[in-house]
Design a protein around this motif. Structure first.
Motif, mmCIF file in Angstrom:
data_model
loop_
_atom_site.group_PDB
_atom_site.id
_atom_site.type_symbol
_atom_site.label_atom_id
_atom_site.label_comp_id
_atom_site.label_asym_id
_atom_site.label_seq_id
_atom_site.Cartn_x
_atom_site.Cartn_y
_atom_site.Cartn_z
ATOM 1 N N ALA A 39 0.833 -1.200 0.000
ATOM 2 C CA ALA A 39 0.000 0.000 0.000
ATOM 3 C C ALA A 39 0.872 1.256 0.000
ATOM 4 O O ALA A 39 0.548 2.241 -0.674
ATOM 5 C CB ALA A 39 -0.935 -0.014 1.207
ATOM 6 N N LEU A 40 1.968 1.229 0.735
ATOM 7 C CA LEU A 40 2.867 2.377 0.781
ATOM 8 C C LEU A 40 3.473 2.646 -0.594
ATOM 9 O O LEU A 40 3.481 3.784 -1.072
ATOM 10 C CB LEU A 40 3.966 2.149 1.821
ATOM 11 N N PHE A 41 3.969 1.599 -1.257
ATOM 12 C CA PHE A 41 4.534 1.766 -2.595
ATOM 13 C C PHE A 41 3.493 2.347 -3.554
ATOM 14 O O PHE A 41 3.755 3.308 -4.264
ATOM 15 C CB PHE A 41 5.036 0.425 -3.153
ATOM 16 N N SER A 109 3.930 -0.737 -9.074
ATOM 17 C CA SER A 109 3.644 0.640 -8.644
ATOM 18 C C SER A 109 3.771 1.612 -9.807
ATOM 19 O O SER A 109 2.934 2.508 -9.976
ATOM 20 C CB SER A 109 4.599 1.056 -7.523
ATOM 21 N N ILE A 110 4.800 1.429 -10.602
ATOM 22 C CA ILE A 110 4.998 2.290 -11.767
ATOM 23 C C ILE A 110 3.886 2.050 -12.786
ATOM 24 O O ILE A 110 3.277 2.994 -13.295
ATOM 25 C CB ILE A 110 6.387 2.049 -12.396
ATOM 26 N N ALA A 111 3.615 0.783 -13.071
ATOM 27 C CA ALA A 111 2.617 0.441 -14.090
ATOM 28 C C ALA A 111 1.231 0.972 -13.739
ATOM 29 O O ALA A 111 0.500 1.444 -14.613
ATOM 30 C CB ALA A 111 2.557 -1.068 -14.292
ATOM 31 N N THR A 112 0.874 0.910 -12.469
ATOM 32 C CA THR A 112 -0.468 1.343 -12.072
ATOM 33 C C THR A 112 -0.571 2.846 -11.848
ATOM 34 O O THR A 112 -1.670 3.362 -11.653
ATOM 35 C CB THR A 112 -0.946 0.611 -10.799
ATOM 36 N N SER A 113 0.561 3.550 -11.887
ATOM 37 C CA SER A 113 0.501 4.993 -11.616
ATOM 38 C C SER A 113 0.826 5.852 -12.828
ATOM 39 O O SER A 113 0.855 7.077 -12.724
ATOM 40 C CB SER A 113 1.439 5.348 -10.457
#
Length: 184
Positions: A39-41, A109-113
């Motif tokens: 969740a933090l990432f 994290s990168i892919a979803t943001s």
């Protein structure tokens, strides 16, 4: 932009992270302290990407709009494919939770943001102050991702051996959805 709009924007941006968190929770064979890390990432990346987009402004808007769906699709395809492969290979997991990889969480994290980057560009165009929206986006994504891991952890045992394959297929599906939504 009012608080109500910011909140719903944050929820919309967090949906990919929420879905991915559920799949990670389904295959998580260790305690829920990893839910906090995931969740933090996701929360930090969802909060930082609009800042990057806001700073980049108009210069990168066209490039990001063109390539972001492909980047997200490829990253989710790689992670999803890896999960399917590992699920089908029936590799034994040890007690320290092999399935939890910081590298994988970073890529997810990168892919979803990536879509949050484009939102940041729009904030720059609209001259929207960035601090409050990124706080809301980060906190909402953190909360939904934590809840997602918890939900996945609770229902994952129902599927046992097939859950990692299912999680991989879901990630690939999310990547395909992102790609198809942005091609039309």
């Amino acid at each position: 932009m009012d608080l109500f709009s910011m909140f719903f924007l944050a929820v919309g941006l967090a949906m990919d992270s929420f879905s991915v968190s559920i799949t990670r929770g389904m295959i998580l064979k260790c305690n829920l302290k990893y839910a906090f890390i995931i969740a933090l990432f996701f929360g930090v990346f969802q909060a930082l990407m609009p800042v990057a987009g806001w700073l980049a402004g108009e210069q990168l808007a066209v490039l990001v709009k063109l390539w972001a769906p492909w980047i997200a699709f490829i990253l989710l395809l790689i992670i999803g494919g890896k999960m399917v492969y590992e699920g089908l290979s029936h590799a034994e997991e040890d007690e320290i939770c092999q399935i939890f990889s910081i590298k994988d969480i970073l890529i997810l994290s990168i892919a979803t943001s990536i879509d949050a980057f484009a939102v940041g560009v729009s904030f720059a165009f609209l001259n929207t102050p960035i601090l409050l929206p990124i706080l809301i986006i980060g906190l909402v994504t953190f909360a939904l991702s934590f809840i997602g891991v918890y939900i996945g952890k609770r229902v994952g045992h129902l599927f046992e051996g097939k859950i990692e394959v299912l999680g991989g297929v879901i990630l690939i599906g999310i990547g395909l959805k992102i790609l198809l939504e942005n091609l039309v």
